[in-house]
Design a protein around this motif. Structure first.
Motif, PDB file in Angstrom:
ATOM      1  N   THR A 192       7.926   3.031  -8.665  1.00 57.19           N
ATOM      2  CA  THR A 192       6.851   4.003  -8.880  1.00 57.19           C
ATOM      3  C   THR A 192       5.520   3.418  -8.411  1.00 57.19           C
ATOM      4  N   ILE A 193       4.565   4.318  -8.186  1.00 49.78           N
ATOM      5  CA  ILE A 193       3.223   3.871  -7.803  1.00 49.78           C
ATOM      6  C   ILE A 193       2.541   3.201  -8.985  1.00 49.78           C
ATOM      7  N   GLN A 194       2.704   3.795 -10.172  1.00 49.43           N
ATOM      8  CA  GLN A 194       2.098   3.187 -11.352  1.00 49.43           C
ATOM      9  C   GLN A 194       2.673   1.800 -11.600  1.00 49.43           C
ATOM     10  N   GLY A 195       3.967   1.642 -11.354  1.00 50.04           N
ATOM     11  CA  GLY A 195       4.581   0.333 -11.505  1.00 50.04           C
ATOM     12  C   GLY A 195       3.969  -0.688 -10.565  1.00 50.04           C
ATOM     13  N   ALA A 196       3.636  -0.248  -9.355  1.00 51.30           N
ATOM     14  CA  ALA A 196       2.986  -1.146  -8.396  1.00 51.30           C
ATOM     15  C   ALA A 196       1.596  -1.530  -8.874  1.00 51.30           C
ATOM     16  N   VAL A 197       0.843  -0.549  -9.391  1.00 47.48           N
ATOM     17  CA  VAL A 197      -0.488  -0.844  -9.942  1.00 47.48           C
ATOM     18  C   VAL A 197      -0.370  -1.829 -11.107  1.00 47.48           C
ATOM     19  N   ASP A 198       0.648  -1.636 -11.933  1.00 45.01           N
ATOM     20  CA  ASP A 198       0.844  -2.523 -13.086  1.00 45.01           C
ATOM     21  C   ASP A 198       1.114  -3.968 -12.661  1.00 45.01           C
ATOM     22  N   MET A 199       1.615  -4.161 -11.452  1.00 42.51           N
ATOM     23  CA  MET A 199       1.899  -5.508 -10.963  1.00 42.51           C
ATOM     24  C   MET A 199       0.631  -6.274 -10.591  1.00 42.51           C
ATOM     25  N   VAL A 200      -0.464  -5.564 -10.401  1.00 46.70           N
ATOM     26  CA  VAL A 200      -1.731  -6.217 -10.043  1.00 46.70           C
ATOM     27  C   VAL A 200      -2.333  -6.852 -11.289  1.00 46.70           C
ATOM     28  N   PRO A 201      -2.707  -8.120 -11.232  1.00 47.34           N
ATOM     29  CA  PRO A 201      -3.269  -8.766 -12.426  1.00 47.34           C
ATOM     30  C   PRO A 201      -4.636  -8.182 -12.796  1.00 47.34           C
ATOM     31  N   HIS A 202      -4.936  -8.173 -14.064  1.00 45.31           N
ATOM     32  CA  HIS A 202      -6.248  -7.727 -14.518  1.00 45.31           C
ATOM     33  C   HIS A 202      -7.323  -8.689 -13.995  1.00 45.31           C
ATOM     34  N   ASN A 203      -8.474  -8.115 -13.689  1.00 46.95           N
ATOM     35  CA  ASN A 203      -9.622  -8.884 -13.193  1.00 46.95           C
ATOM     36  C   ASN A 203      -9.302  -9.636 -11.901  1.00 46.95           C
ATOM     37  N   ASN A 204      -8.437  -9.050 -11.073  1.00 44.28           N
ATOM     38  CA  ASN A 204      -8.107  -9.698  -9.802  1.00 44.28           C
ATOM     39  C   ASN A 204      -9.309  -9.676  -8.867  1.00 44.28           C
ATOM     40  N   SER A 205      -9.379 -10.681  -8.007  1.00 41.50           N
ATOM     41  CA  SER A 205     -10.489 -10.772  -7.061  1.00 41.50           C
ATOM     42  C   SER A 205      -9.978 -10.794  -5.624  1.00 41.50           C
ATOM     43  N   GLN A 206      -8.743 -10.355  -5.433  1.00 36.29           N
ATOM     44  CA  GLN A 206      -8.120 -10.378  -4.116  1.00 36.29           C
ATOM     45  C   GLN A 206      -7.665  -8.962  -3.772  1.00 36.29           C
ATOM     46  N   ARG A 207      -7.853  -8.552  -2.512  1.00 31.33           N
ATOM     47  CA  ARG A 207      -7.383  -7.247  -2.076  1.00 31.33           C
ATOM     48  C   ARG A 207      -5.869  -7.151  -2.226  1.00 31.33           C
ATOM     49  N   VAL A 208      -5.397  -6.101  -2.887  1.00 29.33           N
ATOM     50  CA  VAL A 208      -3.968  -5.836  -3.040  1.00 29.33           C
ATOM     51  C   VAL A 208      -3.680  -4.490  -2.389  1.00 29.33           C
ATOM     52  N   LYS A 209      -2.790  -4.504  -1.391  1.00 28.57           N
ATOM     53  CA  LYS A 209      -2.449  -3.295  -0.656  1.00 28.57           C
ATOM     54  C   LYS A 209      -1.114  -2.756  -1.153  1.00 28.57           C
ATOM     55  N   ILE A 210      -1.141  -1.535  -1.642  1.00 31.03           N
ATOM     56  CA  ILE A 210       0.087  -0.898  -2.109  1.00 31.03           C
ATOM     57  C   ILE A 210       0.537   0.087  -1.037  1.00 31.03           C
ATOM     58  N   TYR A 211       1.638  -0.244  -0.364  1.00 32.14           N
ATOM     59  CA  TYR A 211       2.164   0.638   0.679  1.00 32.14           C
ATOM     60  C   TYR A 211       3.112   1.649   0.033  1.00 32.14           C
ATOM     61  N   ILE A 212       2.838   2.938   0.297  1.00 35.77           N
ATOM     62  CA  ILE A 212       3.614   4.022  -0.306  1.00 35.77           C
ATOM     63  C   ILE A 212       4.258   4.819   0.820  1.00 35.77           C
ATOM     64  N   PRO A 213       5.553   4.658   1.050  1.00 36.13           N
ATOM     65  CA  PRO A 213       6.228   5.349   2.153  1.00 36.13           C
ATOM     66  C   PRO A 213       6.222   6.866   1.953  1.00 36.13           C
ATOM     67  N   PRO A 214       6.506   7.636   3.017  1.00 40.40           N
ATOM     68  CA  PRO A 214       6.562   9.087   2.903  1.00 40.40           C
ATOM     69  C   PRO A 214       7.510   9.549   1.797  1.00 40.40           C
ATOM     70  N   GLY A 215       7.117  10.600   1.114  1.00 38.45           N
ATOM     71  CA  GLY A 215       7.899  11.152   0.009  1.00 38.45           C
ATOM     72  C   GLY A 215       6.981  11.819  -0.991  1.00 38.45           C
ATOM     73  N   ILE A 216       7.560  12.545  -1.929  1.00 39.03           N
ATOM     74  CA  ILE A 216       6.787  13.177  -2.999  1.00 39.03           C
ATOM     75  C   ILE A 216       6.994  12.367  -4.268  1.00 39.03           C
ATOM     76  N   TYR A 217       5.911  11.874  -4.825  1.00 37.88           N
ATOM     77  CA  TYR A 217       5.949  11.030  -6.019  1.00 37.88           C
ATOM     78  C   TYR A 217       5.395  11.838  -7.188  1.00 37.88           C
ATOM     79  N   ARG A 218       6.299  12.293  -8.043  1.00 32.59           N
ATOM     80  CA  ARG A 218       5.907  13.109  -9.185  1.00 32.59           C
ATOM     81  C   ARG A 218       5.544  12.179 -10.342  1.00 32.59           C
ATOM     82  N   GLU A 219       4.282  11.818 -10.410  1.00 33.02           N
ATOM     83  CA  GLU A 219       3.823  10.940 -11.487  1.00 33.02           C
ATOM     84  C   GLU A 219       2.309  10.995 -11.601  1.00 33.02           C
TER      85      GLU A 219
END
Length: 399
Positions: A98-125
């Motif tokens: 899930t996209i939210q799961g990917a966001v959850d993987m980012v540490p709090h107060n991070n200072s580094q760019r994190v790129k979440i790649y989301i392939p084509p599809g419909i994400y119901r969330e």
């Protein structure tokens, strides 16, 4: 460096000094080299800090790496880019389903760019990017813009299990509270179809409260209150935004440049509703070189706040705008306070002969502060050349 005093070397001490010369020089070289290394390290650290202070095209790109064994990896598109890449895959073959799961993987107060790649599809969330997670990018497939859709269907009159009404501000499919967020090739969608004027039908696709955000070739699809541009400075470049009533609204300070703005109203509606309570509030919506069309008869803007500020410059406006053009929110006292202006627009909808007298046809000097990224202080946090777009934006990806 401190000052140095010259000293005489007497004959009786020359031999002793000569013996000490080689180790002294060696020690000196060691400290010089260490200093240079430390200097480079500090420069690198300073450079890293500087990079964290702005958004560039690089923050919107990832590249496909070679296949290693049976696994295909996505990497930053530039060798010197230290960004982390997280890949979403609903089939569970990548980092998060899930996209939210990917966001959850980012540490709090991070200072580094994190790129979440989301392939084509419909994400119901529903997705929330919390204030403690800055420097996140949502990246879709630039080759198939519009094929990556984040979709939900909350509306203001819905109720939680405890009976509490959801309300407009909690309807957003995606909520971004963090700073330095950016997105490309993503569609934010709320599927509620609102009838203009019907109570409780407000339904946002995106709510953004974070500061310094950029959206490039992003679509916002909804009907009433599609895009909640709530607060902060934002840059919307070549985006598609559609809806019926107040489908761009908030208290933000944002530049909408080269955007496609579509009314889907059958009868009446409004494009923008900006809220600004005080004359000195440094906020407003500026629409520059946008293409405005669609259906129905809508107004360019409504005075949600007493000092609402909305400016249209060099836009093509089709025949979807009412002759009056603007609305005072049924409060005539706002007519003398709002800042509603048009400059050098064209198309049937740009005809000003029927406009309300309290809107303005701006002069070149009056419109100048609204004509570029300086309006959103983008010269301090954007490093872009919009006249020569980086060709690395057009990578192809596999899903």
């Amino acid at each position: 460096m401190g000052s140095q005093q010259s000293k005489k070397i007497f004959p009786e001490t020359f031999s002793m000094k000569a013996k000490a010369f080689i180790p002294a020089v060696s020690l000196l070289c060691f400290w010089v080299l260490l200093g240079l290394g430390t200097s480079k390290f500090l420069q690198s650290e300073n450079k890293g800090s500087e990079l964290r202070g702005y958004i560039s095209w690089e923050d919107l790109t990832v590249a496909k790496n070679v296949v290693r064994g049976s696994q295909e990896y996505l990497t930053p598109s530039k060798a010197g880019d230290a960004s982390r890449v997280i890949v979403v895959d609903k089939n569970g073959r990548r980092d998060s389903v899930t996209i939210q799961g990917a966001v959850d993987m980012v540490p709090h107060n991070n200072s580094q760019r994190v790129k979440i790649y989301i392939p084509p599809g419909i994400y119901r969330e529903k997705v929330i990017v919390p204030i403690t997670k800055p420097y996140i990018s949502f990246i879709g497939n630039q080759k198939y813009v519009g094929a990556t859709v984040i979709s939900w269907s909350d509306k203001a009159s819905d109720r939680y299990a405890n009976g509490t009404e959801v309300g407009t501000f909690r309807t957003a499919t995606v909520r971004v509270d963090a700073d330095f967020f950016c997105a490309t090739a993503i569609t934010f969608e709320n599927t509620i179809v609102a009838v203009p004027g019907e109570e409780g039908q407000q339904a946002a696709a995106l709510r953004i409260t974070g500061d310094k955000a950029m959206f490039y070739r992003v679509s916002f699809v909804g009907s009433q209150d599609t895009l909640n541009d709530e607060s902060g400075s934002h840059y919307f470049y070549k985006c598609h935004i559609e809806g019926t009533v107040d489908f761009i609204f908030g208290t933000g300070r944002s530049l909408y440049q080269n955007c496609d703005i579509r009314s889907t109203s059958k009868k009446f509606g409004s494009i923008a509703a900006h809220h600004r309570d005080h004359e000195n509030d440094d906020t407003g919506f500026s629409f520059l070189n946008c293409n405005i069309g669609g259906t129905g008869k809508v107004v360019l803007g409504r005075a949600w706040g007493a000092y609402s500020r909305i400016i249209y410059s060099k836009c093509y406006i089709d025949d979807v705008i009412t002759p009056a053009g603007w609305d005072d929110w049924k409060d005539t006292a706002r007519q003398s306070k709002v800042q509603f202006g048009e400059y050098n627009c064209r198309g049937k909808g740009a005809e000003r002969r029927g406009r309300v007298p309290w809107s303005k046809s701006l002069t070149r000097d009056e419109v100048k502060p609204f004509l570029g990224i300086k309006f959103i202080y983008g010269d301090k946090w954007l490093r872009l050349n919009t006249n020569k777009i980086n060709h690395t934006m057009v990578h192809s990806f596999s899903s």
